[in-house]
Motif scaffolding. Sequence first.
Motif, PDB file in Angstrom:
ATOM      1  N   SER A  60      -8.187   0.287  -2.984  1.00 49.33           N
ATOM      2  CA  SER A  60      -8.007  -0.873  -2.109  1.00 49.33           C
ATOM      3  C   SER A  60      -6.610  -1.466  -2.200  1.00 49.33           C
ATOM      4  N   TRP A  61      -5.705  -0.805  -2.948  1.00 50.34           N
ATOM      5  CA  TRP A  61      -4.356  -1.304  -3.145  1.00 50.34           C
ATOM      6  C   TRP A  61      -3.348  -0.216  -2.789  1.00 50.34           C
ATOM      7  N   TYR A  62      -2.094  -0.632  -2.688  1.00 57.17           N
ATOM      8  CA  TYR A  62      -1.014   0.323  -2.465  1.00 57.17           C
ATOM      9  C   TYR A  62      -0.592   0.937  -3.805  1.00 57.17           C
ATOM     10  N   LYS A  63      -0.123   2.193  -3.744  1.00 56.15           N
ATOM     11  CA  LYS A  63       0.357   2.858  -4.958  1.00 56.15           C
ATOM     12  C   LYS A  63       1.565   3.721  -4.614  1.00 56.15           C
ATOM     13  N   LYS A  64       2.584   3.658  -5.467  1.00 55.22           N
ATOM     14  CA  LYS A  64       3.781   4.483  -5.294  1.00 55.22           C
ATOM     15  C   LYS A  64       3.798   5.574  -6.353  1.00 55.22           C
ATOM     16  N   GLU A  65       4.067   6.811  -5.930  1.00 53.76           N
ATOM     17  CA  GLU A  65       4.201   7.932  -6.844  1.00 53.76           C
ATOM     18  C   GLU A  65       5.584   8.542  -6.659  1.00 53.76           C
ATOM     19  N   VAL A  66       6.289   8.766  -7.750  1.00 54.95           N
ATOM     20  CA  VAL A  66       7.615   9.396  -7.710  1.00 54.95           C
ATOM     21  C   VAL A  66       7.512  10.725  -8.440  1.00 54.95           C
ATOM     22  N   LEU A  67       7.769  11.812  -7.724  1.00 57.23           N
ATOM     23  CA  LEU A  67       7.590  13.147  -8.265  1.00 57.23           C
ATOM     24  C   LEU A  67       8.833  14.004  -8.026  1.00 57.23           C
ATOM     25  N   ARG A  68       8.822  15.177  -8.611  1.00 49.23           N
ATOM     26  CA  ARG A  68       9.869  16.186  -8.377  1.00 49.23           C
ATOM     27  C   ARG A  68      11.273  15.619  -8.636  1.00 49.23           C
ATOM     28  N   ASP A  69      11.443  15.010  -9.807  1.00 47.08           N
ATOM     29  CA  ASP A  69      12.747  14.446 -10.214  1.00 47.08           C
ATOM     30  C   ASP A  69      13.263  13.421  -9.202  1.00 47.08           C
ATOM     31  N   GLY A  70      12.339  12.684  -8.618  1.00 44.55           N
ATOM     32  CA  GLY A  70      12.718  11.629  -7.696  1.00 44.55           C
ATOM     33  C   GLY A  70      12.953  12.080  -6.267  1.00 44.55           C
ATOM     34  N   LYS A  71      12.843  13.376  -5.998  1.00 38.93           N
ATOM     35  CA  LYS A  71      13.077  13.883  -4.644  1.00 38.93           C
ATOM     36  C   LYS A  71      11.873  13.682  -3.729  1.00 38.93           C
ATOM     37  N   LEU A  72      10.740  13.353  -4.296  1.00 38.45           N
ATOM     38  CA  LEU A  72       9.533  13.122  -3.505  1.00 38.45           C
ATOM     39  C   LEU A  72       8.916  11.788  -3.890  1.00 38.45           C
ATOM     40  N   LYS A  73       8.805  10.909  -2.898  1.00 36.38           N
ATOM     41  CA  LYS A  73       8.140   9.622  -3.097  1.00 36.38           C
ATOM     42  C   LYS A  73       6.917   9.560  -2.190  1.00 36.38           C
ATOM     43  N   ILE A  74       5.781   9.195  -2.762  1.00 38.51           N
ATOM     44  CA  ILE A  74       4.530   9.106  -2.012  1.00 38.51           C
ATOM     45  C   ILE A  74       4.023   7.676  -2.093  1.00 38.51           C
ATOM     46  N   TYR A  75       3.823   7.072  -0.936  1.00 36.56           N
ATOM     47  CA  TYR A  75       3.235   5.738  -0.868  1.00 36.56           C
ATOM     48  C   TYR A  75       1.807   5.886  -0.345  1.00 36.56           C
ATOM     49  N   ARG A  76       0.844   5.596  -1.201  1.00 42.39           N
ATOM     50  CA  ARG A  76      -0.563   5.701  -0.806  1.00 42.39           C
ATOM     51  C   ARG A  76      -1.060   4.328  -0.361  1.00 42.39           C
ATOM     52  N   CYS A  77      -1.685   4.319   0.814  1.00 40.73           N
ATOM     53  CA  CYS A  77      -2.108   3.078   1.455  1.00 40.73           C
ATOM     54  C   CYS A  77      -3.634   3.013   1.519  1.00 40.73           C
ATOM     55  N   PRO A  78      -4.194   1.834   1.399  1.00 38.11           N
ATOM     56  CA  PRO A  78      -5.649   1.712   1.490  1.00 38.11           C
ATOM     57  C   PRO A  78      -6.143   1.953   2.915  1.00 38.11           C
ATOM     58  N   GLN A  79      -7.363   2.459   3.020  1.00 37.72           N
ATOM     59  CA  GLN A  79      -7.993   2.618   4.317  1.00 37.72           C
ATOM     60  C   GLN A  79      -9.505   2.641   4.139  1.00 37.72           C
ATOM     61  N   TYR A  80     -10.198   2.382   5.222  1.00 35.95           N
ATOM     62  CA  TYR A  80     -11.657   2.443   5.245  1.00 35.95           C
ATOM     63  C   TYR A  80     -12.081   3.909   5.355  1.00 35.95           C
ATOM     64  N   VAL A  81     -12.963   4.345   4.451  1.00 32.10           N
ATOM     65  CA  VAL A  81     -13.461   5.725   4.478  1.00 32.10           C
ATOM     66  C   VAL A  81     -14.983   5.694   4.592  1.00 32.10           C
ATOM     67  N   PRO A  82     -15.534   6.086   5.741  1.00 36.81           N
ATOM     68  CA  PRO A  82     -16.991   6.076   5.902  1.00 36.81           C
ATOM     69  C   PRO A  82     -17.645   7.246   5.188  1.00 36.81           C
ATOM     70  N   ALA A  83     -18.744   7.001   4.497  1.00 36.60           N
ATOM     71  CA  ALA A  83     -19.467   8.080   3.817  1.00 36.60           C
ATOM     72  C   ALA A  83     -20.089   9.035   4.829  1.00 36.60           C
ATOM     73  N   LYS A  84     -20.527   8.492   5.969  1.00 39.84           N
ATOM     74  CA  LYS A  84     -21.108   9.309   7.036  1.00 39.84           C
ATOM     75  C   LYS A  84     -20.366   8.988   8.329  1.00 39.84           C
ATOM     76  N   PRO A  85     -19.305   9.736   8.620  1.00 36.35           N
ATOM     77  CA  PRO A  85     -18.454   9.401   9.760  1.00 36.35           C
ATOM     78  C   PRO A  85     -19.150   9.601  11.096  1.00 36.35           C
ATOM     79  N   SER A  86     -18.951   8.648  11.976  1.00 33.75           N
ATOM     80  CA  SER A  86     -19.375   8.740  13.370  1.00 33.75           C
ATOM     81  C   SER A  86     -18.139   8.489  14.215  1.00 33.75           C
ATOM     82  N   GLY A  87     -18.300   8.522  15.538  1.00 32.57           N
ATOM     83  CA  GLY A  87     -17.160   8.270  16.408  1.00 32.57           C
ATOM     84  C   GLY A  87     -16.523   6.919  16.139  1.00 32.57           C
TER      85      GLY A  87
END
Length: 413
Positions: A60-87
């Motif tokens: 439910s929060w934002y997270k920053k990941e720094v990988l590959r000697d700083g050449k790759l930064k990943i910002y993970r963002c919260p989102q709603y994920v349905p257990a049983k997806p519908s349209g």
Amino acid sequence: MSKRLLLIGGNFAPEPTGIGKYNGEMINWLVDNGYECTVITSYPYYPQWAVQQPYQRIKSWYKKEVLRDGKLKIYRCPQYVPAKPSGKKRILLDLSFCLSAFFKLLQLIPAKKYDVVITVVPSFQLGLLAVLYKKLRGAKFLYHIQDMQIEAARDLQMIRSKRAINMLLGVEKYILKQADIVSSISDGMMQKIGEKAEKDIFFFPNWVDTALFHPLEDKTALKLEYGFSATDKVLLYSGAIGEKQGLESILYAAQAMQDRKDLQFLICGSGPYKEQLQQQAQKMGLKQVTFLPLQSFETFNRFLNMADVHLVIQKASASDLVMPSKLTTILAVGGMALITANPGSGLHTLVQQHRIGLVVNAEDQEALNEGIRLAVGEEAREVTRQARAYAAEHLSIGRVMRRFEEYVVQRNY
């Protein structure tokens, strides 16, 4: 000075299948080849439709990941994920990520400029974020379409309101107009997109690591390893278990062929419809159908090589809207692919032209049953040789990404 790229997409590594897998491999290839990459994405949830460990507690929060000697930064963002997806629930998933990704993008706009911004469909509306960044910072914008999301939602009746579909198509038309480069994964999809975009579409197919996935000779030992007998013919479906595939047809095929004790149907994967499919198989009393969870990445090449026939099942309405990502890996291991796609579709044309599988009409149970009988026969050997050769020639990640690099990153627009 190295080029800087920004990817905005709801799916990313370590998701093991689908778009997340390809996004992760694309970015890692670019980092390996000297690019600085930043990714705005969500927490891994597909194909389980639940956020995976070790991200559960912070989803439910934002997270920053720094990988590959700083050449790759990943910002993970919260989102709603349905257990049983519908349209409707899928729409909420897309909108929730788009909103959280928008706030993260706002933080990155004043920072050092990215040369290229890439969004991947689905979700189609992420293109609006790329348009914003392009207008404010002057970056090149690549709009890559893995799935014609709006048409698929309409044809599969996930969205039934004609007014809503027309509104979404209008938004998409604006994004297509603003994009410097529009790309997609198959001839059929490129033709349909080109008619809407009124511009040339770049062919950017899904790839496969042909060194990691390759043919193995001793199928008998592999079958014994997975609990089958040496004389069994294993028909495998491996992938997401969702509504667009029409996987009930596998159960009906097994029912029609109960007299063939050597035919063993194996459904491997996860998804919102797996439990329903298992219950249906149980009610039908099918003793030749087995369900397995997703297999580990380390053993996947052996697992795929164990199968005699790989079932690539789709509904008719999805033949040109979705190019099944699982097909690339099947081709790499020299698998015998039995594919449902109707004449005139891009997938049907591709398979027939290069003789890399056996194709039968979609949503035609008799055609599927007859296709299975043919696929387990001796004629499969030539097809499997062609499949491996096609993967090596056209689908290796190095070939695809070098062409991408030349056309998208280095070319001036």
